[in-house]
Structure formats: C-alpha cells, structure tokens
Design a protein around this motif. Structure first.
Motif, mmCIF file in Angstrom:
data_model
loop_
_atom_site.group_PDB
_atom_site.id
_atom_site.type_symbol
_atom_site.label_atom_id
_atom_site.label_comp_id
_atom_site.label_asym_id
_atom_site.label_seq_id
_atom_site.Cartn_x
_atom_site.Cartn_y
_atom_site.Cartn_z
ATOM 1 N N PRO A 1 21.548 18.647 -2.095
ATOM 2 C CA PRO A 1 21.269 18.726 -3.658
ATOM 3 C C PRO A 1 22.640 18.717 -4.617
ATOM 4 O O PRO A 1 22.718 20.601 -4.414
ATOM 5 C CB PRO A 1 19.671 18.591 -3.940
ATOM 6 N N GLY A 2 22.980 17.923 -5.493
ATOM 7 C CA GLY A 2 23.613 18.504 -6.018
ATOM 8 C C GLY A 2 25.612 18.682 -5.606
ATOM 9 O O GLY A 2 26.200 18.978 -6.031
ATOM 10 N N GLU A 3 25.422 18.026 -4.240
ATOM 11 C CA GLU A 3 27.004 18.762 -3.926
ATOM 12 C C GLU A 3 27.963 17.599 -3.664
ATOM 13 O O GLU A 3 27.123 16.313 -3.917
ATOM 14 C CB GLU A 3 26.266 18.514 -1.547
ATOM 15 N N ASP A 4 29.006 17.277 -3.922
ATOM 16 C CA ASP A 4 30.163 16.257 -4.306
ATOM 17 C C ASP A 4 30.413 15.705 -2.530
ATOM 18 O O ASP A 4 31.224 16.782 -2.598
ATOM 19 C CB ASP A 4 30.747 16.213 -5.352
ATOM 20 N N PRO A 5 29.598 14.617 -1.955
ATOM 21 C CA PRO A 5 30.263 15.303 -1.123
ATOM 22 C C PRO A 5 31.804 14.534 -0.570
ATOM 23 O O PRO A 5 32.033 14.594 0.262
ATOM 24 C CB PRO A 5 29.235 13.863 -0.312
ATOM 25 N N ALA B 1 35.142 2.061 -5.920
ATOM 26 C CA ALA B 1 35.112 2.707 -4.975
ATOM 27 C C ALA B 1 33.679 3.803 -4.796
ATOM 28 O O ALA B 1 34.002 4.857 -3.893
ATOM 29 C CB ALA B 1 36.432 3.435 -4.946
ATOM 30 N N SER B 2 32.867 3.414 -5.115
ATOM 31 C CA SER B 2 31.800 4.169 -4.560
ATOM 32 C C SER B 2 31.093 4.589 -4.214
ATOM 33 O O SER B 2 30.380 5.389 -4.292
ATOM 34 C CB SER B 2 30.960 4.050 -6.420
ATOM 35 N N VAL B 3 31.333 3.945 -2.409
ATOM 36 C CA VAL B 3 30.728 3.676 -1.389
ATOM 37 C C VAL B 3 31.541 5.211 -0.522
ATOM 38 O O VAL B 3 32.341 4.627 -0.245
ATOM 39 C CB VAL B 3 30.538 2.147 -0.835
ATOM 40 N N MET B 4 30.708 5.650 0.394
ATOM 41 C CA MET B 4 30.865 6.487 1.211
ATOM 42 C C MET B 4 30.278 6.105 2.094
ATOM 43 O O MET B 4 29.075 6.238 2.732
ATOM 44 C CB MET B 4 31.176 8.496 0.893
ATOM 45 N N ARG C 1 26.816 9.264 -7.000
ATOM 46 C CA ARG C 1 26.070 9.429 -7.747
ATOM 47 C C ARG C 1 26.793 9.141 -8.988
ATOM 48 O O ARG C 1 28.373 9.588 -9.180
ATOM 49 C CB ARG C 1 25.278 10.691 -8.132
ATOM 50 N N GLY C 2 26.203 9.303 -10.770
ATOM 51 C CA GLY C 2 27.086 9.094 -11.332
ATOM 52 C C GLY C 2 27.785 7.910 -11.917
ATOM 53 O O GLY C 2 27.149 6.936 -11.849
ATOM 54 N N GLY D 1 37.539 17.269 5.958
ATOM 55 C CA GLY D 1 37.150 15.891 6.241
ATOM 56 C C GLY D 1 36.999 14.332 6.453
ATOM 57 O O GLY D 1 37.166 13.002 6.280
ATOM 58 N N VAL D 2 36.328 14.509 5.008
ATOM 59 C CA VAL D 2 36.660 13.451 4.307
ATOM 60 C C VAL D 2 37.748 11.903 4.195
ATOM 61 O O VAL D 2 38.576 13.163 3.280
ATOM 62 C CB VAL D 2 35.965 13.717 2.773
ATOM 63 N N VAL D 3 38.181 11.220 4.106
ATOM 64 C CA VAL D 3 39.702 10.671 4.129
ATOM 65 C C VAL D 3 39.169 9.460 2.583
ATOM 66 O O VAL D 3 37.931 8.740 2.472
ATOM 67 C CB VAL D 3 39.565 9.092 5.279
ATOM 68 N N ASP D 4 40.029 9.551 2.533
ATOM 69 C CA ASP D 4 39.626 8.714 1.382
ATOM 70 C C ASP D 4 40.903 7.340 1.458
ATOM 71 O O ASP D 4 42.022 7.298 1.661
ATOM 72 C CB ASP D 4 40.623 9.644 0.108
ATOM 73 N N VAL D 5 39.943 5.852 1.176
ATOM 74 C CA VAL D 5 40.761 5.011 1.864
ATOM 75 C C VAL D 5 41.040 3.940 0.255
ATOM 76 O O VAL D 5 40.812 2.681 0.174
ATOM 77 C CB VAL D 5 39.634 4.328 2.977
ATOM 78 N N ARG D 6 39.972 4.176 -1.122
ATOM 79 C CA ARG D 6 40.203 4.245 -2.477
ATOM 80 C C ARG D 6 41.813 3.345 -2.262
ATOM 81 O O ARG D 6 41.600 1.751 -2.331
ATOM 82 C CB ARG D 6 40.633 4.331 -2.915
ATOM 83 N N ALA D 7 42.543 3.538 -2.337
ATOM 84 C CA ALA D 7 44.016 2.538 -1.938
ATOM 85 C C ALA D 7 43.963 1.147 -0.990
ATOM 86 O O ALA D 7 44.992 0.510 -1.471
ATOM 87 C CB ALA D 7 44.987 3.154 -1.895
#
Length: 97
Positions: free
Chosen positions: A77-81, A16-19, A10-11, A86-92
């Motif tokens: 609701p309201g949580e930033d996933p 890179a907005s897809v999880m 959201r926002g 354990g979230v892996v940031d693969v935006r690079a």
C-alpha cells in the motif's frame, strides 16, 4: 507470455494509466523489446485506453487458492509501482497519430 495482469494506476486516470505485470514464459527475454511488442499487440486488439503505458516483468503473481490473481498483494500500500526497478515505460507507443 506466461501470465499477465493489468493494473490501473491510482490517482488521475489518463490514457497511459494501465500497467501490465507480466510473468514471461521460460526462455523469454524480459526486456524493452518484449515490452514494446506486448504494447503493440494490445494496441492492435484492445481499445486504446486499455493498452498498457508501463510494463513490469515479475517472477510470479500472488494468487488465491482458486488461482485468481490478488492484485492488491502485488505492491505494498502506498507504493508507486511506476518507480519499481525494471519498469518499462511504453507510453510513447500510445501516441495517437
């Protein structure tokens, strides 16, 4: 992969907005290497903006009686996933070259 569901953050929408919330198959190691392979697989086959920027491995996904994923039930609701453990940031990996 066992099951996967893409979620749009959201926002402000960015490339890179897809999880991807992924239920790994039994015996698969849910680690950064798997998340990177999943991202690379998506980048080879999907439009750039559809590939995940984040990957979260989960044990299960909430479903309806007809086995459709209830995306609204994955996070409160309201949580930033992106802040989940354990979230892996693969935006690079999504850098256009």
């Amino acid at each position: 992969m066992g099951s996967t569901v893409p979620l749009t953050m959201r926002g402000r929408l960015t490339p890179a907005s897809v999880m991807a919330c992924v239920v790994p198959m039994p015996g698969a190691v849910a680690d950064r290497a798997l998340a990177e392979r999943l991202c690379d697989f998506c980048l080879e086959r999907l439009a750039y903006f559809k590939a995940p920027g984040w990957v979260l491995f989960v044990e299960s996904l909430p479903t309806t009686g007809t086995q459709k994923v209830q995306k609204t039930q994955i996070f409160p609701p309201g949580e930033d996933p992106r802040r989940r453990p354990g979230v892996v940031d693969v935006r690079a990996r999504k850098k256009r070259g």
